[in-house]
Write an enzyme that holds these catalytic residues in place. Sequence first.
Site, PDB file in Angstrom:
ATOM      1  CG  ASP A  58     -69.534 -36.242   2.805  1.00  0.00           C
ATOM      2  OD1 ASP A  58     -69.705 -36.549   4.169  1.00  0.00           O
ATOM      3  OD2 ASP A  58     -68.551 -35.765   2.230  1.00  0.00           O
ATOM      4  CD  GLU A 130     -72.838 -38.185   4.796  1.00  0.00           C
ATOM      5  OE1 GLU A 130     -72.038 -37.987   5.569  1.00  0.00           O
ATOM      6  OE2 GLU A 130     -72.715 -39.178   3.908  1.00  0.00           O
TER       7      GLU A 130
END
Length: 240
Positions: A58, A130
């Site tokens: 992320d 992610e």
Amino acid sequence: MSRAKHLPVPPRTDTEALVEAWGTRIDAPLLQLALVHRSYANEAGGIANNERLEFLGDSVLSIVIAQKLYEQYPDVAESDLSRMRAATVSQQPLAAAARRIGLGDFVFLGKGESMHGGRDKDSILSDTFEALIGATYLTSGLEEARRVILERLSFLLVDAPSRGQHQDWKTILIEYSQAHGLGEVSYEVEGEGPDHQRVFTARAFVSERPDPIGSGQASSKKHAENAAAQDAMSRLSPEK
């Protein structure tokens, strides 16, 4: 036949096909970890899951997209860049990118998640996407992660300005609140239900009003807050 639809679906094990679709090699242990959802890890006795890789991915994703937008749109204001970034890296667009490479087929899920459509759930797909970014970064470094991210998300970056105007309701609410003297925006979020059917309910508040100004539900805290912000804006400024 109908019963078969409710049986757990095992993940694909031909991960070389996933790596080819992803576009770069990933160290085998990291790839395996990136594909382990917490529901599977819990049922397997508390083994490691992909949440730490998701956390790392992320952060890498955010800086890569922020730099790309900064360079690509030199005359766009910071607030608009923030919306464009959020509209590119949020749950729904990342899930769309994950579907393009068939990522859901490879995720290790618990029985409950597998039986309830977890392989096509936006929250699981975006989180695993992610995690793959995090695994790529640890395997090959930032520049290779950047190349893959920009390739996989190029279809989103093309229309980032228009997407940014409609999807980042939390930023829109903050800006509206500041402009109209409503004070600081905050959220209260509650979750209920089992892991495979977790539902979060968020309520949006501003410091100048005692009651909530909007509410929303979603399968993740982040998206429940965004839904609450959208509901608040529909009440505060219907033309938005």
